[in-house]
Design a protein around this motif. Structure first.
Motif, PDB file in Angstrom:
ATOM      1  N   ARG A  39       5.357   9.602   8.380  1.00  0.00           N
ATOM      2  CA  ARG A  39       4.289   9.028   9.198  1.00  0.00           C
ATOM      3  C   ARG A  39       3.877   7.673   8.638  1.00  0.00           C
ATOM      4  O   ARG A  39       4.221   7.317   7.503  1.00  0.00           O
ATOM      5  CB  ARG A  39       3.106   9.968   9.263  1.00  0.00           C
ATOM      6  N   ILE A  40       3.122   6.954   9.420  1.00  0.00           N
ATOM      7  CA  ILE A  40       2.706   5.600   9.056  1.00  0.00           C
ATOM      8  C   ILE A  40       1.190   5.582   8.907  1.00  0.00           C
ATOM      9  O   ILE A  40       0.462   6.089   9.775  1.00  0.00           O
ATOM     10  CB  ILE A  40       3.141   4.559  10.113  1.00  0.00           C
ATOM     11  N   THR A  41       0.734   4.981   7.796  1.00  0.00           N
ATOM     12  CA  THR A  41      -0.699   4.768   7.611  1.00  0.00           C
ATOM     13  C   THR A  41      -0.976   3.281   7.727  1.00  0.00           C
ATOM     14  O   THR A  41      -0.222   2.449   7.215  1.00  0.00           O
ATOM     15  CB  THR A  41      -1.179   5.298   6.256  1.00  0.00           C
ATOM     16  N   ILE A  42      -2.045   2.939   8.451  1.00  0.00           N
ATOM     17  CA  ILE A  42      -2.396   1.539   8.697  1.00  0.00           C
ATOM     18  C   ILE A  42      -3.828   1.329   8.232  1.00  0.00           C
ATOM     19  O   ILE A  42      -4.751   2.042   8.659  1.00  0.00           O
ATOM     20  CB  ILE A  42      -2.264   1.181  10.189  1.00  0.00           C
TER      21      ILE A  42
ATOM     22  N   LEU B  28       0.838  -1.196   0.000  1.00  0.00           N
ATOM     23  CA  LEU B  28       0.000   0.000   0.000  1.00  0.00           C
ATOM     24  C   LEU B  28       0.870   1.242   0.000  1.00  0.00           C
ATOM     25  O   LEU B  28       1.727   1.398   0.846  1.00  0.00           O
ATOM     26  CB  LEU B  28      -0.921   0.001   1.226  1.00  0.00           C
ATOM     27  N   SER B  29       0.619   2.099  -0.977  1.00  0.00           N
ATOM     28  CA  SER B  29       1.347   3.373  -1.027  1.00  0.00           C
ATOM     29  C   SER B  29       0.327   4.489  -1.038  1.00  0.00           C
ATOM     30  O   SER B  29      -0.189   4.850  -2.080  1.00  0.00           O
ATOM     31  CB  SER B  29       2.213   3.435  -2.291  1.00  0.00           C
ATOM     32  N   PRO B  30      -0.030   5.026   0.120  1.00  0.00           N
ATOM     33  CA  PRO B  30      -1.121   5.994   0.207  1.00  0.00           C
ATOM     34  C   PRO B  30      -0.721   7.374  -0.296  1.00  0.00           C
ATOM     35  O   PRO B  30       0.460   7.677  -0.425  1.00  0.00           O
ATOM     36  CB  PRO B  30      -1.430   6.033   1.705  1.00  0.00           C
TER      37      PRO B  30
ATOM     38  N   VAL C 148      -3.780   6.972  10.846  1.00  0.00           N
ATOM     39  CA  VAL C 148      -2.441   7.493  10.582  1.00  0.00           C
ATOM     40  C   VAL C 148      -1.793   7.821  11.924  1.00  0.00           C
ATOM     41  O   VAL C 148      -2.433   8.427  12.798  1.00  0.00           O
ATOM     42  CB  VAL C 148      -2.495   8.757   9.694  1.00  0.00           C
ATOM     43  N   CYS C 149      -0.538   7.433  12.074  1.00  0.00           N
ATOM     44  CA  CYS C 149       0.163   7.714  13.330  1.00  0.00           C
ATOM     45  C   CYS C 149       1.557   8.242  13.036  1.00  0.00           C
ATOM     46  O   CYS C 149       2.097   8.070  11.940  1.00  0.00           O
ATOM     47  CB  CYS C 149       0.236   6.463  14.207  1.00  0.00           C
ATOM     48  N   ASP C 150       2.135   8.882  14.067  1.00  0.00           N
ATOM     49  CA  ASP C 150       3.502   9.368  13.955  1.00  0.00           C
ATOM     50  C   ASP C 150       4.489   8.210  14.084  1.00  0.00           C
ATOM     51  O   ASP C 150       4.100   7.055  14.336  1.00  0.00           O
ATOM     52  CB  ASP C 150       3.782  10.410  15.037  1.00  0.00           C
ATOM     53  N   ARG C 151       5.757   8.506  13.944  1.00  0.00           N
ATOM     54  CA  ARG C 151       6.779   7.466  14.035  1.00  0.00           C
ATOM     55  C   ARG C 151       6.809   6.793  15.398  1.00  0.00           C
ATOM     56  O   ARG C 151       7.202   5.630  15.530  1.00  0.00           O
ATOM     57  CB  ARG C 151       8.150   8.065  13.730  1.00  0.00           C
TER      58      ARG C 151
ATOM     59  N   ASP D 203      -6.474  -8.121   9.132  1.00  0.00           N
ATOM     60  CA  ASP D 203      -5.146  -8.027   8.534  1.00  0.00           C
ATOM     61  C   ASP D 203      -4.805  -6.556   8.445  1.00  0.00           C
ATOM     62  O   ASP D 203      -5.492  -5.791   7.763  1.00  0.00           O
ATOM     63  CB  ASP D 203      -5.123  -8.655   7.138  1.00  0.00           C
ATOM     64  N   PHE D 204      -3.740  -6.148   9.186  1.00  0.00           N
ATOM     65  CA  PHE D 204      -3.328  -4.752   9.193  1.00  0.00           C
ATOM     66  C   PHE D 204      -2.154  -4.562   8.226  1.00  0.00           C
ATOM     67  O   PHE D 204      -1.195  -5.338   8.237  1.00  0.00           O
ATOM     68  CB  PHE D 204      -2.923  -4.302  10.602  1.00  0.00           C
ATOM     69  N   HIS D 205      -2.258  -3.519   7.389  1.00  0.00           N
ATOM     70  CA  HIS D 205      -1.225  -3.215   6.396  1.00  0.00           C
ATOM     71  C   HIS D 205      -0.670  -1.827   6.721  1.00  0.00           C
ATOM     72  O   HIS D 205      -1.395  -0.840   6.666  1.00  0.00           O
ATOM     73  CB  HIS D 205      -1.813  -3.223   4.982  1.00  0.00           C
ATOM     74  N   ALA D 206       0.599  -1.782   7.069  1.00  0.00           N
ATOM     75  CA  ALA D 206       1.245  -0.516   7.433  1.00  0.00           C
ATOM     76  C   ALA D 206       2.163  -0.070   6.291  1.00  0.00           C
ATOM     77  O   ALA D 206       2.884  -0.888   5.711  1.00  0.00           O
ATOM     78  CB  ALA D 206       2.036  -0.665   8.727  1.00  0.00           C
ATOM     79  N   SER D 207       2.130   1.219   5.980  1.00  0.00           N
ATOM     80  CA  SER D 207       2.976   1.774   4.919  1.00  0.00           C
ATOM     81  C   SER D 207       3.541   3.111   5.362  1.00  0.00           C
ATOM     82  O   SER D 207       2.912   3.843   6.131  1.00  0.00           O
ATOM     83  CB  SER D 207       2.180   1.972   3.619  1.00  0.00           C
TER      84      SER D 207
END
Length: 651
Positions: free
Chosen positions: A138-141, A32-34, A62-65, A128-132
């Motif tokens: 930042r990280i989107t899940i 996933l590339s948001p 969406v979360c911070d690092r 199923d969680f997909h993190a990118s």
């Protein structure tokens, strides 16, 4: 909350996947590339409106690092009400996976990572969680239930604005939200079960598939955002696609812009019409006929009708002056029909714009129902506006079609017709004023000629006579001087009357012709002549101007009609005539050879005449829109007939 015993599997996803990987497992380890964060925020905000379905919805956050949650969609709160996050909540307090921070670090290091787990307060539903990793770090899940819900069957039109699709570097679909599933499934080549793992342009219809392929390649090669607009045939809608590339794929945001596209097309159409009208009116060298024809063409094209007409209304008749019509039409320029048989009658009587989107519509108010059109001219829809020339009604500008309009004429359409009518009114008024100025200039030239010639002659006579009288004192020189002065006075009086008769007769009222004739007779030196009045008609006229006309006719009959050798004086008769009245005498009459010039300024057959009597008659008649003609009377004298006095006047 950390350590709830949820099954956890963390793995890095390679940048290049083999065909063997692209199977059902790919649905678990999706790349996933948001898009940028503002797009993510918009998607999440829109998802918050879709919480009424009983199936688990895809979750996004969406979360911070460091794992601090900054954005989330409504599905997160719906999946675990007790874990409803707020800005600043840590990921570990919401998700039930073995080590949330490891998921974040793996995504930071490898670009993407996946994990299995649930929510802290709803562990029974597994995701199923997909993190990118986003561009800004930042990280989107995104999370989907292990048993995915059925594709929602609600109309995609209501939700296409927020459709979101993620594809990998091979342009294969790795993630779709519910709106995108519904959108893509509308195409014949795609079903909900075949979306994931399929190249996106293969599931799009031919109208946008090739364009998406080109846009995708451009985005991947340039690593810049790309957008394009295309028509989505399955839903008959206009879609805007925005592609946001990253190192691991492309995120696609699809929005239904049909309403905006239609609005822009309407604005552009209106701008084109206004530009054409401006260009036409700004062209000062255009002939009036050519300008009118162009206006009719613009109106027909804009309104979508077959006919356009500029008419002139006179009395109860309607004349087609300029016509825009199909080649087979029975109407043409110069055609004259009764006004009562046209839709324009309402425009003429009210002097207002009249609109019929459907002439035969039963809902049309009775006062707007019009008689049938002239034979051969069918009218199903109509819009017309009045035209004026220097304040007086000239005619109408109208557009019509044999068929009713599918939709009522818009306010904008009526405004355009009114605008064209005002421009044409200005053109007609300018033309009318120019004609008046030309006539007045001609009259000024006549005055200059009269002053320089006709008045100078008696002035020279008077001057010479005074010199002779001073030398000899003979009475005949004084008499000759007196006659010259009297002639100059007569010329000055006629010039004053002539100057006034050049103006239009603005103040009219019904007057008794017989009474005015008696008053006019009393102002003329009639000698032994007699007047007989048989007229009983009343005419609409400026009373004082009508009296001037009659007085000059009487004076002409007395001075020029009397027989030099006859013992009996001339008799003048005023009687009724069809459409007007006449003034006749039993004198010498007017030779037929002089009848074309008898109304010219300065024409006279008498040495003592000024040549302005019948000229004044003609000018007064013209000011009233009357017609004057010369024939022979029953007694062999002159008969001057005035017609048009029964025509309605325009206040």
């Amino acid at each position: 909350m950390r350590g709830h015993g949820a099954r956890f599997r963390l793995r890095a996803v390679k940048r290049t996947l083999t065909s063997h990987n692209r199977s059902t497992r790919l649905r678990v380890s999706a790349v996933l590339s948001p898009p940028p964060s503002y797009v993510i925020t918009r998607i999440m905000n829109s998802d918050r409106a879709h919480t009424t379905t009983s199936d688990p919805q895809p979750v996004s956050l969406v979360c911070d690092r460091d794992g601090t949650i900054r954005n989330w969609n409504a599905a997160v709160a719906a999946a675990a009400p007790g874990d409803h996050p707020t800005d600043g909540t840590h990921l570990a307090d919401v998700l039930s996976i073995d080590d949330p921070q490891s998921l974040i670090e793996a995504a930071q290091t490898h670009g993407t990572a996946t994990a299995e787990g649930g929510f802290a307060h709803a562990p029974t539903t597994q995701y199923d969680f997909h993190a990118s990793r986003l561009v800004d770090g930042r990280i989107t899940i995104h999370g989907t239930a292990t048993t995915p819900p059925d594709i929602r069957q609600a109309s995609w039109v209501d939700r296409v604005t927020d459709a979101f699709v993620a594809v990998d570097n091979d342009a294969r679909i790795t993630y779709v939200n519910a709106e995108a599933e519904s959108l893509l499934s509308a195409a014949e080549s795609a079903t909900p079960d075949t979306l994931l793992g399929c190249p996106l342009w293969e599931v799009l219809p031919a109208s946008v598939g090739p364009r998406f392929r080109d846009a995708y390649r451009t985005a991947v090669d340039s690593q810049d955002a790309v957008s394009f607009t295309g028509h989505y045939d399955p839903a008959d809608a206009v879609i805007e696609a925005r592609l946001f590339p990253s190192s691991s794929g492309v995120s696609v945001y699809l929005q239904d812009i049909t309403e905006r596209h239609t609005h822009l097309e309407t604005i552009e159409k209106r701008e084109r019409v206004l530009r054409r009208l401006y260009e036409e009116t700004a062209e000062t060298n255009r002939q009036p006929a050519a300008r009118a024809d162009t206006m009719l063409a613009i109106g027909c094209d804009f309104l979508g009708v077959a006919y356009g007409t500029l008419s002139e209304v006179s009395d109860d008749t309607y004349e087609f002056k300029h016509v825009r019509a199909p080649p087979h039409a029975d109407v043409s320029e110069g055609t004259v029909v009764p006004l009562s048989e046209t839709c324009c009658e309402r425009v003429v009587t009210t002097e207002q714009t009249v609109v019929f989107s459907d002439v035969e519509d039963a809902t049309t108010p009775p006062e707007f129902v019009v008689p049938g059109p002239p034979e051969g001219v069918s009218v199903g829809s109509y819009i017309g506006a009045p035209l004026f020339a220097d304040g007086d009604l000239y005619g109408t500008l109208c557009f019509y079609d044999p068929d009713p309009q599918p939709e009522p004429f818009s306010d904008w359409a009526v405004t355009i017709v009114d605008l064209m009518a005002q421009w044409l009114t200005a053109e007609l008024t300018d033309r009318h004023i120019r004609t008046q100025l030309e006539e007045r200039n001609e009259r000024l030239e006549d005055f200059a000629s009269i002053v320089s010639h006709d008045i100078r002659n008696p002035l020279n006579v008077a001057s010479g006579s005074l010199e002779l009288a001073a030398d000899s004192g003979a009475p005949e020189h004084f008499d000759r001087c007196r006659r010259a002065i009297e002639r100059m006075n007569a010329l000055v009086d006629d010039l004053l009357v002539l100057a006034r008769t050049g103006c239009s007769a603005a103040e009219r009222e019904p007057v008794d012709l017989a009474a005015v004739a008696d008053d006019a007779w009393s102002t003329v030196d009639t000698d032994a002549a007699t007047l007989t009045v048989t007229a009983t008609t009343r005419v609409s006229a400026d009373r004082s101007r009508l009296q001037e006309l009659l007085a000059n006719l009487f004076r002409n009959a007395v001075e020029h009609g009397s027989q030099p050798a006859a013992d009996e004086p001339v008799t003048v008769t005023v009687g009724d005539a069809p459409g007007g009245f006449y003034v006749a005498d039993d004198g010498r009459g007017i030779p037929e050879s002089d009848r074309d010039t008898v109304f010219d300024h300065g024409f006279t057959t008498s040495a003592d005449g000024t040549g302005f009597g019948l000229s004044i008659v003609r000018d007064v008649a013209d000011a009233h829109d009357w017609t004057v003609s010369v024939t022979t009377s029953d007694d062999g004298g002159a008969r001057l007939t005035i017609t048009g006095t029964d025509a309605p006047t325009h206040e």
